[in-house]
Design a protein around this motif. Structure first.
Motif, PDB file in Angstrom:
ATOM      1  N   ARG A  16      49.142  22.472  42.901  1.00  0.00           N
ATOM      2  CA  ARG A  16      50.170  23.323  42.295  1.00  0.00           C
ATOM      3  C   ARG A  16      49.676  24.759  42.154  1.00  0.00           C
TER       4      ARG A  16
ATOM      5  N   LEU B 282      45.319  38.455  46.827  1.00  0.00           N
ATOM      6  CA  LEU B 282      46.536  37.815  47.332  1.00  0.00           C
ATOM      7  C   LEU B 282      47.433  38.840  48.041  1.00  0.00           C
TER       8      LEU B 282
ATOM      9  N   TYR C 181      51.417  39.374  49.134  1.00  0.00           N
ATOM     10  CA  TYR C 181      52.824  38.973  49.053  1.00  0.00           C
ATOM     11  C   TYR C 181      53.572  39.784  50.117  1.00  0.00           C
TER      12      TYR C 181
ATOM     13  N   SER D 261      47.251  33.141  49.560  1.00  0.00           N
ATOM     14  CA  SER D 261      46.438  32.946  48.360  1.00  0.00           C
ATOM     15  C   SER D 261      45.184  32.191  48.767  1.00  0.00           C
TER      16      SER D 261
ATOM     17  N   ALA E 231      53.890  33.632  39.862  1.00  0.00           N
ATOM     18  CA  ALA E 231      52.694  32.901  39.391  1.00  0.00           C
ATOM     19  C   ALA E 231      52.728  32.676  37.883  1.00  0.00           C
TER      20      ALA E 231
ATOM     21  N   TYR F 238      51.631  30.179  51.958  1.00  0.00           N
ATOM     22  CA  TYR F 238      53.013  29.734  51.774  1.00  0.00           C
ATOM     23  C   TYR F 238      53.941  30.489  52.722  1.00  0.00           C
TER      24      TYR F 238
ATOM     25  N   LEU G 287      53.093  34.257  51.616  1.00  0.00           N
ATOM     26  CA  LEU G 287      52.069  34.546  50.598  1.00  0.00           C
ATOM     27  C   LEU G 287      50.731  34.028  51.076  1.00  0.00           C
TER      28      LEU G 287
ATOM     29  N   PRO H 284      57.853  30.043  41.906  1.00  0.00           N
ATOM     30  CA  PRO H 284      56.428  30.377  41.808  1.00  0.00           C
ATOM     31  C   PRO H 284      56.046  31.793  42.246  1.00  0.00           C
ATOM     32  N   THR H 285      56.989  32.598  42.689  1.00  0.00           N
ATOM     33  CA  THR H 285      56.662  33.918  43.244  1.00  0.00           C
ATOM     34  C   THR H 285      55.952  34.838  42.240  1.00  0.00           C
TER      35      THR H 285
ATOM     36  N   ARG I  34      41.922  29.150  47.362  1.00  0.00           N
ATOM     37  CA  ARG I  34      41.407  28.224  46.366  1.00  0.00           C
ATOM     38  C   ARG I  34      39.926  28.475  46.095  1.00  0.00           C
TER      39      ARG I  34
ATOM     40  N   GLY J 161      47.900  28.492  41.097  1.00  0.00           N
ATOM     41  CA  GLY J 161      46.550  28.963  41.355  1.00  0.00           C
ATOM     42  C   GLY J 161      46.097  30.184  40.581  1.00  0.00           C
ATOM     43  N   ILE J 162      46.999  30.820  39.815  1.00  0.00           N
ATOM     44  CA  ILE J 162      46.640  32.080  39.139  1.00  0.00           C
ATOM     45  C   ILE J 162      46.663  31.903  37.613  1.00  0.00           C
TER      46      ILE J 162
HETATM   47  C1  PHB Z   1      48.770  29.728  44.540  1.00  0.00           C
HETATM   48  O1  PHB Z   1      47.608  30.110  44.741  1.00  0.00           O
HETATM   49  O2  PHB Z   1      49.099  28.534  44.666  1.00  0.00           O
HETATM   50  C2  PHB Z   1      49.791  30.722  44.126  1.00  0.00           C
HETATM   51  C3  PHB Z   1      49.396  32.011  43.828  1.00  0.00           C
HETATM   52  C4  PHB Z   1      50.359  32.937  43.460  1.00  0.00           C
HETATM   53  C5  PHB Z   1      51.683  32.561  43.408  1.00  0.00           C
HETATM   54  C6  PHB Z   1      52.072  31.266  43.691  1.00  0.00           C
HETATM   55  C7  PHB Z   1      51.116  30.338  44.074  1.00  0.00           C
HETATM   56  O3  PHB Z   1      52.621  33.495  43.075  1.00  0.00           O
END
Ligand code: PHB
Ligand code: RFL
Length: 400
Positions: free
Chosen positions: A50, A205, A207, A218, A302, A228, A216, A299-300, A220, A52-53
């Motif tokens: 799910r 990140l 966008y 991102s 975070a 995404y 997106l 989720p945009t 881990r 990440g921020i």
């Molecule tokens: C993610 O790392 O999963 C993530 C990061 C920023 C977002 C949404 C998801 O806006």
């Protein structure tokens, strides 16, 4: 009865996601006893990919709950994000725009693992495979959670019941429909999210707005990327081959200059729908709602995990104050306090979503408005600061 299965507690928590687990730790630290019921098994809860921020307030609460060690060693501190549109990039520098605020990249799965390990080490009780079916007596002094564990029907009498059971949970149903108002928006697109064993192609990140839709980038860790793509609702993850995913990501991130998207093996693919949803109020009688049980954001921005953490920080303080002083003042204010912050995050998440995504069949007028808004963020420190303040997180208790 199983030795670890109590029949009564002060705070009965339904749901062992981030909201329920963090609440349990904060209450435990405050000397308030509680029990967590989680319908899934430990492995499932720890693996769900799910958010990440993490915002500063979420990190502070995890540290205060004793769950900060691994986060401090493995979390990546980020001082900005990049917005891309029209083949160019613009960096938003958080510390200079917000008076020093920043965010952490640390996966929700890791937060959950840390909280579970602590909880199983020194309590309070956390029962996996325990599915709440209903809550009775929400408007009495002794609400009861009815649940099934190891094939047997059981009940847990509580002073307070907290629904941390996510959007599809059952606790919300304990409140009569006539007492609840719900506000909802669905979006005409979803996200295809992938995990890839490849070092991120960026330090922060990205966008990206593009005529082909949103993307997106991102991460881990320094070796695993999280990416995404905006896709139509109803998309099957298997209908996107790995090659098609990389080609589409490359096209949407395209920028003038020598930036390159590194490819690597894709290890997970999933499609997530986008929704905004708020339930009001977040308390009725002795039943309280927190996290996704009360509100959902796309989720945009975070914000989902951080909003869940903010709710339970406010709630833990209120329950601790009741325990220490007998005063219900903070509990009485719980719903209003949280909802002011929730609606700000709802607006920000909606703003990020509608500024960066392309509606199917979107007209040129809407696209020009989006591009003008992005140009404005690049040109004006005030517009950039508005984004940065919301992204890095607003005060837990908003000024009235
Ligand atoms: C993610 O790392 O999963 C993530 C990061 C920023 C977002 C949404 C998801 O806006
Ligand atoms: P959770 O994490 O959904 O946890 C709820 C827990 O309750 C359990 N449960 C029950 N337990 C007992 N009895 C019942 N009857 C129960 N019914 C449910 C569930 O098994 C679960 O363990 O809610 P919480 O704790 O409020 O935390 C909220 C966050 O998880 C959520 O806001 C974010 O993860 C949202 N979200 C994302 N946010 C981001 O900022 N970035 C993302 O990339 C991102 N990806 C996502 C997401 C949410 C998703 N869901 C909910 C569909 C991806 C997905 C798939």
């Amino acid at each position: 009865m199983n030795r670890s299965e109590p029949a009564r507690t002060t705070v009965g928590i339904v749901g062992g996601g981030p909201a329920g687990l963090l609440l349990a730790r904060l209450l435990h630290r405050a000397g308030v006893d509680c029990v967590v019921l989680e319908s899934r098994d430990r492995g499932y809860v720890e693996q769900r990919q799910r958010a990440g921020i993490l915002e500063q307030a979420t990190v502070d609460a995890l540290r205060a709950s004793g769950a900060g060690d691994r986060l401090d060693r493995k979390g990546l501190v980020h001082d900005g994000i990049e917005l891309r549109w029209d083949r160019r990039g613009h960096r938003i520098d958080f510390p200079s725009l917000t008076g020093g605020r920043r965010v952490w990249v640390y996966a929700q799965t890791e937060v959950v693992k840390d909280l579970i390990a602590l909880q199983l080490h020194d309590g309070p009780p956390l029962l996996f495979g325990a599915t709440a079916e209903s809550v009775s007596g929400a408007d009495t002094d002794r609400p009861v959670i009815h649940y099934v564990h190891e094939g047997r029907r059981r009940s847990l009498a509580c002073d307070w019941v907290v629904g941390c059971d996510g959007f599809h949970g059952v606790v919300r149903r304990a409140v009569p429909g006539s007492e609840l108002r719900t506000f909802e928006r669905t979006y005409p697109y979803s996200w295809l999210g992938v995990l890839a064993d490849v070092p991120p192609s960026c330090d922060e990140l990205i966008y990206a707005h593009s005529p082909r839709g949103f993307a997106l980038h991102s991460m881990r860790s320094t070796t695993v990327s999280r990416l995404y793509l905006q896709v139509p609702n109803g998309t099957e993850p298997s209908s996107w081959s790995d090659t098609r995913i990389w080609e589409e990501l490359e096209a949407r991130f395209a920028v003038d200059g020598d930036w390159r998207l590194e490819r690597g093996p894709i290890t997970q693919k999933a499609v997530l729908p986008m929704r905004s949803f708020v339930t009001e109020p977040m308390r009725w009688g002795r039943v309280l709602l927190a996290g996704d049980a009360a509100h959902i954001v796309p989720p945009t921005g975070a914000k989902g995990l951080n909003l869940a953490a903010a709710d339970v920080i406010v709630l833990a303080r209120a329950l601790a104050a009741l325990h220490d002083t007998g005063s219900t003042a903070l509990l009485d204010a719980y719903s209003d306090t949280c909802l002011r912050r929730v609606w700000r995050a709802e607006h920000f998440s909606w703003f990020m979503t509608t500024t960066l995504h392309a509606d199917p069949g979107q007209d040129g007028f809407t696209t020009r408005l989006q591009l003008s808004q992005l140009d404005r963020i690049a040109a004006s420190p005030h517009a950039a600061a508005e984004l940065a303040e919301n992204y890095t997180g607003l005060p837990l208790v908003p000024p009235s």
